[in-house]
Motif scaffolding. Structure first.
Motif, PDB file in Angstrom:
ATOM      1  N   GLY A  34       0.820  -1.207   0.000  1.00 55.96           N
ATOM      2  CA  GLY A  34       0.000   0.000   0.000  1.00 55.96           C
ATOM      3  C   GLY A  34       0.856   1.260   0.000  1.00 55.96           C
ATOM      4  O   GLY A  34       2.050   1.224   0.326  1.00 55.96           O
ATOM      5  N   PHE A  35       0.222   2.363  -0.390  1.00 58.32           N
ATOM      6  CA  PHE A  35       0.878   3.679  -0.411  1.00 58.32           C
ATOM      7  C   PHE A  35       0.045   4.651   0.421  1.00 58.32           C
ATOM      8  O   PHE A  35      -1.156   4.800   0.177  1.00 58.32           O
ATOM      9  N   ILE A  36       0.696   5.282   1.369  1.00 57.67           N
ATOM     10  CA  ILE A  36       0.020   6.268   2.220  1.00 57.67           C
ATOM     11  C   ILE A  36       0.573   7.651   1.914  1.00 57.67           C
ATOM     12  O   ILE A  36       1.791   7.875   1.971  1.00 57.67           O
ATOM     13  N   ASP A  37      -0.329   8.553   1.556  1.00 58.16           N
ATOM     14  CA  ASP A  37       0.038   9.975   1.426  1.00 58.16           C
ATOM     15  C   ASP A  37      -0.050  10.550   2.828  1.00 58.16           C
ATOM     16  O   ASP A  37      -1.134  10.642   3.414  1.00 58.16           O
ATOM     17  N   PHE A  38       1.088  10.971   3.368  1.00 60.46           N
ATOM     18  CA  PHE A  38       1.224  11.248   4.805  1.00 60.46           C
ATOM     19  C   PHE A  38       1.624  12.701   5.037  1.00 60.46           C
ATOM     20  O   PHE A  38       2.472  13.262   4.328  1.00 60.46           O
ATOM     21  N   SER A  39       1.014  13.334   6.032  1.00 63.56           N
ATOM     22  CA  SER A  39       1.360  14.710   6.392  1.00 63.56           C
ATOM     23  C   SER A  39       1.385  14.846   7.903  1.00 63.56           C
ATOM     24  O   SER A  39       0.558  14.253   8.596  1.00 63.56           O
ATOM     25  N   ASP A  40       2.339  15.648   8.401  1.00 60.93           N
ATOM     26  CA  ASP A  40       2.338  15.909   9.846  1.00 60.93           C
ATOM     27  C   ASP A  40       2.065  17.389  10.155  1.00 60.93           C
ATOM     28  O   ASP A  40       2.125  17.818  11.298  1.00 60.93           O
ATOM     29  N   GLY A  41       1.783  18.186   9.103  1.00 59.72           N
ATOM     30  CA  GLY A  41       1.439  19.588   9.313  1.00 59.72           C
ATOM     31  C   GLY A  41       2.605  20.530   9.405  1.00 59.72           C
ATOM     32  O   GLY A  41       2.423  21.746   9.353  1.00 59.72           O
ATOM     33  N   PHE A  44       4.266  21.851   3.944  1.00 57.23           N
ATOM     34  CA  PHE A  44       3.210  21.769   2.931  1.00 57.23           C
ATOM     35  C   PHE A  44       3.400  20.534   2.060  1.00 57.23           C
ATOM     36  O   PHE A  44       2.446  20.011   1.486  1.00 57.23           O
ATOM     37  N   GLN A  45       4.619  20.047   1.988  1.00 64.98           N
ATOM     38  CA  GLN A  45       4.938  18.860   1.199  1.00 64.98           C
ATOM     39  C   GLN A  45       4.567  17.601   1.973  1.00 64.98           C
ATOM     40  O   GLN A  45       4.751  17.523   3.184  1.00 64.98           O
ATOM     41  N   HIS A  46       4.046  16.601   1.270  1.00 70.90           N
ATOM     42  CA  HIS A  46       3.664  15.340   1.896  1.00 70.90           C
ATOM     43  C   HIS A  46       4.746  14.274   1.680  1.00 70.90           C
ATOM     44  O   HIS A  46       5.568  14.379   0.771  1.00 70.90           O
ATOM     45  N   LEU A  47       4.704  13.272   2.525  1.00 74.12           N
ATOM     46  CA  LEU A  47       5.628  12.138   2.423  1.00 74.12           C
ATOM     47  C   LEU A  47       4.852  10.903   1.988  1.00 74.12           C
ATOM     48  O   LEU A  47       3.760  10.634   2.505  1.00 74.12           O
ATOM     49  N   GLN A  48       5.392  10.166   1.040  1.00 70.46           N
ATOM     50  CA  GLN A  48       4.797   8.884   0.670  1.00 70.46           C
ATOM     51  C   GLN A  48       5.383   7.786   1.544  1.00 70.46           C
ATOM     52  O   GLN A  48       6.598   7.623   1.618  1.00 70.46           O
ATOM     53  N   ILE A  49       4.495   7.045   2.218  1.00 66.30           N
ATOM     54  CA  ILE A  49       4.909   5.880   3.013  1.00 66.30           C
ATOM     55  C   ILE A  49       4.505   4.626   2.246  1.00 66.30           C
ATOM     56  O   ILE A  49       3.347   4.471   1.848  1.00 66.30           O
ATOM     57  N   ALA A  72       4.995   6.055  12.075  1.00 69.18           N
ATOM     58  CA  ALA A  72       5.626   5.143  11.123  1.00 69.18           C
ATOM     59  C   ALA A  72       7.142   5.210  11.259  1.00 69.18           C
ATOM     60  O   ALA A  72       7.724   6.294  11.328  1.00 69.18           O
ATOM     61  N   THR A  73       7.756   4.045  11.294  1.00 67.14           N
ATOM     62  CA  THR A  73       9.216   3.946  11.347  1.00 67.14           C
ATOM     63  C   THR A  73       9.688   3.172  10.132  1.00 67.14           C
ATOM     64  O   THR A  73       9.075   2.171   9.746  1.00 67.14           O
ATOM     65  N   GLY A  74      10.771   3.645   9.515  1.00 62.98           N
ATOM     66  CA  GLY A  74      11.273   2.944   8.347  1.00 62.98           C
ATOM     67  C   GLY A  74      12.461   3.644   7.735  1.00 62.98           C
ATOM     68  O   GLY A  74      12.964   4.654   8.254  1.00 62.98           O
ATOM     69  N   GLU A  75      12.911   3.117   6.608  1.00 64.64           N
ATOM     70  CA  GLU A  75      14.101   3.622   5.927  1.00 64.64           C
ATOM     71  C   GLU A  75      13.708   4.634   4.861  1.00 64.64           C
ATOM     72  O   GLU A  75      12.734   4.431   4.114  1.00 64.64           O
ATOM     73  N   ILE A  76      14.457   5.739   4.788  1.00 64.52           N
ATOM     74  CA  ILE A  76      14.269   6.707   3.723  1.00 64.52           C
ATOM     75  C   ILE A  76      14.985   6.182   2.484  1.00 64.52           C
ATOM     76  O   ILE A  76      16.189   5.889   2.516  1.00 64.52           O
ATOM     77  N   VAL A  77      14.228   6.052   1.386  1.00 65.80           N
ATOM     78  CA  VAL A  77      14.784   5.523   0.147  1.00 65.80           C
ATOM     79  C   VAL A  77      14.471   6.475  -1.002  1.00 65.80           C
ATOM     80  O   VAL A  77      13.557   7.295  -0.918  1.00 65.80           O
ATOM     81  N   LYS A  78      15.250   6.341  -2.069  1.00 69.23           N
ATOM     82  CA  LYS A  78      14.988   7.126  -3.276  1.00 69.23           C
ATOM     83  C   LYS A  78      13.689   6.639  -3.890  1.00 69.23           C
ATOM     84  O   LYS A  78      13.449   5.440  -4.022  1.00 69.23           O
ATOM     85  N   SER A  79      12.820   7.570  -4.256  1.00 69.51           N
ATOM     86  CA  SER A  79      11.527   7.195  -4.815  1.00 69.51           C
ATOM     87  C   SER A  79      11.648   6.939  -6.304  1.00 69.51           C
ATOM     88  O   SER A  79      12.339   7.674  -7.026  1.00 69.51           O
ATOM     89  N   ILE A  80      10.976   5.899  -6.775  1.00 70.14           N
ATOM     90  CA  ILE A  80      10.970   5.621  -8.215  1.00 70.14           C
ATOM     91  C   ILE A  80       9.799   6.323  -8.881  1.00 70.14           C
ATOM     92  O   ILE A  80       9.684   6.327 -10.100  1.00 70.14           O
ATOM     93  N   GLY A  81       8.929   6.924  -8.080  1.00 71.93           N
ATOM     94  CA  GLY A  81       7.811   7.674  -8.637  1.00 71.93           C
ATOM     95  C   GLY A  81       8.243   9.066  -9.048  1.00 71.93           C
ATOM     96  O   GLY A  81       9.294   9.569  -8.636  1.00 71.93           O
ATOM     97  N   GLY A  82       7.414   9.710  -9.871  1.00 69.63           N
ATOM     98  CA  GLY A  82       7.781  11.020 -10.386  1.00 69.63           C
ATOM     99  C   GLY A  82       7.344  12.188  -9.530  1.00 69.63           C
ATOM    100  O   GLY A  82       7.752  13.322  -9.775  1.00 69.63           O
ATOM    101  N   LYS A  83       6.522  11.939  -8.509  1.00 70.75           N
ATOM    102  CA  LYS A  83       5.954  13.043  -7.741  1.00 70.75           C
ATOM    103  C   LYS A  83       6.772  13.418  -6.519  1.00 70.75           C
ATOM    104  O   LYS A  83       6.507  14.433  -5.892  1.00 70.75           O
ATOM    105  N   GLN A  84       7.738  12.585  -6.138  1.00 73.05           N
ATOM    106  CA  GLN A  84       8.539  12.881  -4.959  1.00 73.05           C
ATOM    107  C   GLN A  84       9.945  12.333  -5.138  1.00 73.05           C
ATOM    108  O   GLN A  84      10.166  11.409  -5.928  1.00 73.05           O
TER     109      GLN A  84
END
Length: 458
Positions: A34-41, A44-49, A72-84
Motif C-alpha cells: 500500500g501507499f500512504i500519502d502522509f502529512s504531519d502539518g 506543505f509537502q507530503h511524504l509517501q509511506i 511510522a518507522t522505516g528507511e528513507i529511500v529514493k523514490s521511483i515515482g515522479g511526484k517525490q
C-alpha cells in the motif's frame, strides 16, 4: 522527525531509519502492499509511506481510512515515482488515532463554503494548509521588518473608553445582568458597572499608539480589533487583525516611504519562505499570483493626489456605476481602474477633509487633509494613513466641527501640549494583506474562525 526537517535534508537522509508521526491524507491499498500519502502539518509537502505484507499488522494498516493518525518507522529511500524524490519504506506502523468512513475531508476538491461549515477541520485541507501557513509567515515578516528598523512593539488595550473609530462602530462591554439593569433618570447607570463608565472593545489601537510614539519615536501595534459594521461583503469582518505603526518626526512623504518599504519586505519574505504554498495558490486559487507579487516587489509606487485621480477618472472613457467626484470617496471600480492605469500600486494623497477622520492634519489649502490610501492591483485599498494634526488649536476646532467628545480624549489632545511634534501613522488590515498574498477572495477564508454578521460559530 518533523517532515519539514526531513525535506530540508532529504538527500542526506537516504538510507537512514527515521520515525514520523502524522495523518493519512490519502491511502491506496492493494492486496500485498500500500501507499500512504502522509502529512504531519509541519510542511506543505507530503511524504509517501510505502508498506507491504511483511508488516506484522499488515491487515490492520491495509484497512485504515483517510484521517487516521499514525506513527511510522522505516528507511528513507529514493523514490521511483515522479511526484517525490524520497519515500519512507515502513518497517513499523502504529495506529495512534482511528478515523471513520464519514470523515468530511475526503481526498477531493471541496468548496470554500463547505470547508467554512467545518472550520474546525478545514486547516487539514490543502488550501488552508497553504493559507494559514502564509498567514503565519506574513505575521513573522511584519514583526521582523519593524523590529529590525528599531520600532517598539506596543500592546494597546483591547478594552477602552475612547477610540478613533467612534462609539457607534464599537462593541460595548458590561458586567450587568440584562434582566436587572440599574436605571437612573430612565437610563442605564454605568457608574454601577465594573469600570464605572461605558466601556468598549477597541476598533483601533491608533490613539494609544500615538502616546507611545511620543516617547519611543517609532512604535507599532499588531493585534485584534473589533467593529460593529453590519456588512456582509467579502472584505469585512467584525473581528480582524490590524497593523498600526505610529512615527514621530515623520511627515506624509516619510510615511509613504515606510509603507512601500514594509509591504515590499513582507511580500518578498513570504515569496522566499512559502514558495510551495505560493505555487499552490498560483495554480488553484489565482492564476498569475506569483507574477503579481514579484511585480509588486520590483515596482515603483505611484504618488498622486485625490484631485488628480478624479481628473483621470472623469476623462476616462468608461461608463461608471458610481460617477467620480472631487468631494467623495472613490469606489472599487475606480481603485481597479487607477491601478491598471498606472500599471502598479498607487498612493492616493490629500483627500477632502469632510470625508476623513478628525485627527488628520489639515493641509494649507484648508480643504484637504494629509491623508493617504495605498491601492494595489487586484485588491484595491490595502493601507490607509495620515499625518496627524499636531496643532492643538486646529485639532480642537476640528473636533468641535465633527462633534468629537473632547473630555473623552483630553489625554490625546494633551500630546500637543507636552512636547508635541509632527507625526504620522497608518493602518493595514492583516486579513486584507493575506487576501492579497494568497488570492483568496473572501475574508472568511483567511481567518481561522470568522466572526461576521449572523455568524459566530465555534
Amino acid at each position: 522527525m518533523d517532515l519539514v526537517q526531513l525535506f530540508d535534508k532529504e538527500e542526506k537522509l537516504i538510507g537512514n531509519t527515521i520515525t514520523v508521526e502524522g495523518w493519512i491524507r490519502n491511502h491506496r491499498n492493494q492486496k500485498e502492499f500500500g501507499f500512504i500519502d502522509f502529512s504531519d502539518g509541519t510542511s506543505f509537502q507530503h511524504l509517501q509511506i510505502v508498506y507491504d505484507k511483511d508488516l506484522y499488522n499488515f491487515e490492520e494498516i491495509n484497512k485504515l481510512l483517510v484521517g487516521c493518525a499514525l506513527r511510522a518507522t522505516g528507511e528513507i529511500v529514493k523514490s521511483i515515482g515522479g511526484k517525490q524524490n524520497i519515500e519512507l519504506k515502513a518497517s513499523i506502523i502504529e495506529v495512534l488515532g482511528e478515523c471513520p468512513a464519514d470523515y468530511p475531508l475526503q481526498p477531493k476538491r471541496h468548496t470554500n463554503e463547505f470547508l467554512r461549515s467545518i472550520a474546525y477541520l478545514r486547516p487539514r485541507s490543502n488550501i488552508f494548509q497553504a493559507v494559514f501557513r502564509i498567514r503565519s509567515v506574513a505575521a513573522q515578516a511584519i514583526h521582523e521588518y519593524f523590529q529590525s528598523n528599531n520600532y517598539v512593539y506596543v500592546h494597546t488595550p483591547l478594552i477602552t473608553t475612547t477610540d478613533c473609530e467612534g462609539s457607534d462602530q464599537m462593541f460595548k462591554i458590561t458586567t450587568f445582568d440584562f434582566n436587572d439593569l440599574p436605571i437612573k433618570d430612565k437610563k442605564v447607570d454605568f457608574s454601577k458597572d465594573l469600570f464605572g463608565k461605558m466601556a468598549y472593545i477597541t476598533g483601533s489601537g491608533q490613539l494609544h499608539g500615538e502616546t507611545f510614539a511620543m516617547a519611543f519615536k517609532k512604535i507599532y501595534t499588531f493585534g485584534p480589533t473589533f467593529r460593529t459594521e453590519n456588512s456582509n461583503t467579502k472584505t469585512h469582518a467584525n473581528e480582524f487583525w490590524m497593523i498600526e505603526p505610529e512615527i514621530a518626526f515623520c511627515d506624509l512623504d516619510g510615511l509613504m516611504n515606510v509603507e512601500e518599504e514594509m509591504l515590499k519586505f513582507v511580500v518578498k519574505y513570504v515569496l522566499d519562505k512559502c514558495s510551495k504554498e505560493i505555487d499552490f495558490c498560483n495554480q488553484f486559487i489565482e492564476k498569475g499570483l506569483r507574477d503579481k507579487l514579484e511585480k509588486l516587489v520590483n515596482s515603483d509606487f505611484t504618488r498622486i493626489s485625490h484631485h488628480d485621480v478624479v481628473d483621470i477618472l472623469k476623462k476616462a472613457k468608461v461608463k461608471w456605476e458610481f460617477e467620480p467626484d472631487y468631494g467623495e470617496d472613490i469606489a472599487k471600480e475606480h481603485e481597479k481602474y487607477i491601478t491598471e492605469y498606472f500599471n502598479g500600486p498607487v498612493f492616493i494623497t490629500d483627500w477632502p477633509k469632510d470625508i476623513k477622520a478628525w485627527y488628520m492634519k489639515i493641509n494649507p489649502d484648508g480643504k484637504t487633509v494629509a491623508a493617504v490610501d495605498l491601492e494595489v492591483p487586484g485588491a484595491g485599498e490595502l493601507m490607509g494613513g495620515s499625518q496627524r494634526e499636531d496643532n492643538m488649536d486646529v485639532l480642537l476646532k476640528r473636533m468641535e466641527e465633527m462633534d468629537v467628545n473632547k473630555e473623552a480624549v483630553d489625554w490625546y489632545v494633551n500630546l500637543r501640549k507636552y512636547g508635541g511634534c509632527y507625526h504620522s501613522g497608518f493602518g493595514m488590515g492583516f486579513e486584507r494583506l493575506i487576501i492579497y498574498l494568497t488570492g483568496v477572495e473572501n475574508i472568511r477564508d483567511v481567518i481561522p474562525y470568522p466572526r461576521t454578521p449572523g455568524s459566530c460559530e465555534y
